[in-house]
Design a protein around this motif. Structure first.
Motif, short mmCIF file in Angstrom:
data_model
loop_
_atom_site.label_atom_id
_atom_site.label_comp_id
_atom_site.label_asym_id
_atom_site.label_seq_id
_atom_site.Cartn_x
_atom_site.Cartn_y
_atom_site.Cartn_z
N LYS A 156 11.33 -0.80 2.59
CA LYS A 156 11.05 0.49 2.09
C LYS A 156 11.21 0.38 0.58
O LYS A 156 12.22 0.63 0.61
CB LYS A 156 11.65 1.39 3.24
CG LYS A 156 10.81 3.09 2.19
CD LYS A 156 11.86 4.16 2.82
CE LYS A 156 10.66 5.28 2.75
NZ LYS A 156 11.63 6.53 3.11
N GLU A 157 9.89 0.74 -0.15
CA GLU A 157 9.68 0.82 -1.46
C GLU A 157 10.66 2.44 -1.75
O GLU A 157 10.44 3.14 -1.28
CB GLU A 157 8.90 1.28 -2.19
CG GLU A 157 8.41 0.56 -3.41
CD GLU A 157 7.39 0.76 -3.96
OE1 GLU A 157 6.47 2.13 -4.24
OE2 GLU A 157 6.41 -0.56 -4.31
N LYS A 209 2.48 -4.25 3.48
CA LYS A 209 1.64 -4.76 5.04
C LYS A 209 2.39 -5.98 5.73
O LYS A 209 2.12 -6.09 7.02
CB LYS A 209 0.40 -4.45 4.65
CG LYS A 209 -0.37 -3.55 4.02
CD LYS A 209 -1.98 -3.92 3.29
CE LYS A 209 -2.51 -3.65 4.79
NZ LYS A 209 -3.96 -3.97 3.99
N VAL A 266 1.05 -1.20 -0.22
CA VAL A 266 -0.39 -0.21 0.04
C VAL A 266 0.82 1.15 -0.20
O VAL A 266 1.64 1.37 0.80
CB VAL A 266 -0.75 -0.08 1.67
CG1 VAL A 266 -2.10 1.61 0.96
CG2 VAL A 266 -1.61 -1.35 1.07
N GLU A 267 1.12 1.97 -1.23
CA GLU A 267 1.87 3.56 -1.29
C GLU A 267 2.91 3.47 -0.79
O GLU A 267 3.32 3.49 -0.07
CB GLU A 267 0.86 4.82 -0.27
CG GLU A 267 -0.28 4.58 -0.51
CD GLU A 267 -1.29 6.02 0.29
OE1 GLU A 267 -0.55 5.84 1.20
OE2 GLU A 267 -2.10 6.23 0.07
N GLY A 268 4.22 2.05 -1.25
CA GLY A 268 4.74 1.25 -1.69
C GLY A 268 5.71 1.46 -0.08
O GLY A 268 6.59 0.59 0.10
N GLN A 269 4.56 0.41 1.05
CA GLN A 269 5.06 0.05 1.71
C GLN A 269 4.40 -1.38 2.65
O GLN A 269 2.85 -0.94 2.16
CB GLN A 269 4.82 1.13 3.04
CG GLN A 269 4.72 0.10 3.89
CD GLN A 269 6.27 -0.51 4.86
OE1 GLN A 269 7.40 0.64 4.53
NE2 GLN A 269 6.31 -1.91 4.65
#
Length: 536
Positions: free
Chosen positions: A511-512, A97, A92-95
């Motif tokens: 972290k993306e 879950k 979700v948004e680069g993170q």
């Protein structure tokens, strides 16, 4: 699906690492003012060759011993979020879950929990339920906490479940307990081998009918130890394990199941390939897979050329762990066996060498980085096709930090509180570093050649998807200098390959970072970084 020629891909994935020395540090180019770009880099050269292939991964997992039994039942405010950390593959948004485990190992308890203090197991958190009642019938409403984790794992997309046993049911043991006083011999009554095999197969049948993919049953755990205190367990000789495996094979067949038998669970790798301590419960591969051996089980329908061991006690140094893992790999190849690593946590042999800072000085990230050493050598030297952590969650007692857990639990009342009383939880770096592998290297991915001058402080492996449309490389950088991968190939373009990285460090949890078309790939200092190449 072959999206473009592999010769081009090999060229495109050959990198030169920009170097630095005491005489000066090269400038790092601006790439959109990305705050994640480190300031220092060192030299390395890496080449990935997708045409040279090794083992295909079956999964990455963890076990539900022992705390999930309580968390799944009474931690009603936290349990859903905890299962997402373990099982979710959603980003979700680069993170991410969670870490997207693809195997969940479920303990078939012996029933010591129902005995309470009479079990002889002092810590109630180490007692386990069973599905059998006092009158010998099954109650499928028991093991509530474990059932919660199983249901959430299935809901969140975990494809494979493995049932494993530490001890036979207390109804079938010689001393009526889940721990043993039979020394190196099995605590299972001589006339109950078929009864216990039927029980394990019946549990597998029940969950198969409920829609769970029960791929394996592991009937015996670490038989080289006597397990006379502390938790459920029993010693076993190779011949006794083989006797149980034959009965389990018959029971699985009678139930019409395709579930396989997972043998081994050796206390460390060396027990699999040589005589160590008692001959009767070591040199396991030869015992089980040499025709004519009294413990030969290689002809059983549900034993499919597979053996597993644990990575404990043989991981104190880089060179030492590689030597042991090469030995077990060679023995497995000689016997035509697939090899799994089914348990590791930082139990070890003291880790007193100069390669580790020591337990007292170590950060949680130091422990996670050391885990990455073990994982890398299990995957690339032993060439295991499955890798599992031991306890998915536990209470961190006595300064153990995250040595034995992925998720740290603090019950109400603190570390010495009752595990049944809900408190707080926290994901630790061991969870996220495991996720660098488990979230991105999915079942069916095959390891491919990655060539570089690796050492104990910088190493990596590469994997390709079954469709050939994605390559995943996982790098561990245990040094205090970042590494920058600079694309020097001709013809590289964002139209053919898009790149993302996922970094776990003391300050980052998978972290993306989306790498720009003309940007560079970095491996942070003291981090594990997964590089995902989308080939389209």
């Amino acid at each position: 699906m072959k999206l473009f020629d592999y010769k081009f891909l090999t060229l495109a994935l050959s990198f030169a690492f920009v170097g630095c020395s005491d005489e000066g540090t090269p400038e790092v180019p601006d790439s959109g003012n990305d705050e994640d770009i480190p300031e220092v880099s060192v030299s390395k050269v890496v080449s990935i060759n997708p045409t040279e292939k090794y083992q295909t991964i079956k999964g990455f997992g963890a076990s539900d011993c022992w705390s999930p039994s309580f968390v799944g039942k009474t931690w009603t405010n936290s349990r859903a979020a905890i299962t997402e950390l373990l099982f979710s593959s959603e980003i979700v948004e680069g993170q991410p879950k969670g870490i997207g485990l693809s195997q969940w190992r479920v303990n078939l308890g012996a029933g010591s929990a129902e005995q309470g203090d009479a079990s002889g197991i002092e810590d109630k958190a180490r007692r386990a339920e069973s599905y059998m009642t006092e009158n010998g019938s099954y109650d499928w409403n028991k093991c509530e906490g474990q059932r919660y984790f199983m249901s959430r794992a299935k809901e969140l997309g975990v494809p494979n479940f493995i049932l494993f046993s530490n001890s036979p049911l207390v109804q079938y043991t010689k001393n009526g307990k889940g721990l043993s006083n039979s020394g190196m011999n099995s605590n299972l009554k001589d006339d109950c081998y078929d009864d216990y095999a039927k029980y394990m197969a019946d549990v597998a049948k029940h969950y198969t009918d409920e829609g769970y993919n029960i791929t394996h049953i592991s009937p015996v755990n670490e038989p080289q130890y006597n397990w006379d205190s502390g938790q459920e367990g029993s010693g076993w000789t190779n011949d006794q394990v083989a006797k149980l495996a034959r009965e389990l094979d018959a029971s699985l067949t009678a139930n019409g199941l395709s579930t396989d038998i997972l043998l081994g669970e050796a206390g460390d790798w060396e027990y699999l390939y040589k005589v160590k301590n008692e001959q009767e419960r070591s040199n396991v591969i030869s015992a089980f897979f040499t025709p004519g051996s009294s413990a030969y089980v290689g002809d059983l329908q549900h034993v499919n050329n597979l053996i597993c061991g644990h990575s404990y006690w043989t991981d104190g140094t880089w060179d030492g762990m590689r030597d042991v893992r090469l030995n077990v790999h060679n023995k497995a190849v000689e016997s035509n066996l697939e090899l799994w690593q089914s348990e590791w946590s930082m139990l070890g042999d003291g880790y007193s060498s100069s390669e580790f800072v020591g337990y007292d000085a170590a950060t949680e990230m130091d422990i996670a980085l050391y885990m990455s050493k073990v994982m890398h050598n299990d995957l690339t030297v032993a060439q295991v096709s499955s890798w599992s952590y031991w306890t998915s969650m536990d209470v961190s007692r006595w300064g153990h930090k995250n040595r034995f857990l992925l998720i740290s639990l603090v019950p109400k009342g603190g570390e010495s509180g009752d595990i049944a009383e809900e408190g707080s939880y926290r994901a630790t770096p061991t969870l996220w570093v495991l996720g660098n592998y488990s979230r991105f290297i999915r079942p069916g991915y095959t390891r491919i050649n990655l060539t570089m001058n690796e050492n104990m402080n910088f190493f990596g492996s590469a994997w390709i998807s079954p469709e050939g449309d994605k390559i995943v490389a996982v790098y561990s950088n245990l040094s205090d200098k970042a590494v920058k991968l600079v694309d020097e190939s001709e013809g590289w373009s964002s139209e053919s390959v898009s790149v993302k990285t996922y970094t776990s460090s003391l300050s980052k949890n998978l972290k993306e970072r989306v790498v720009p078309a003309d940007g560079d790939v970095y491996v942070d200092a003291n981090s594990v970084t997964t590089v995902v190449y989308q080939l389209n």
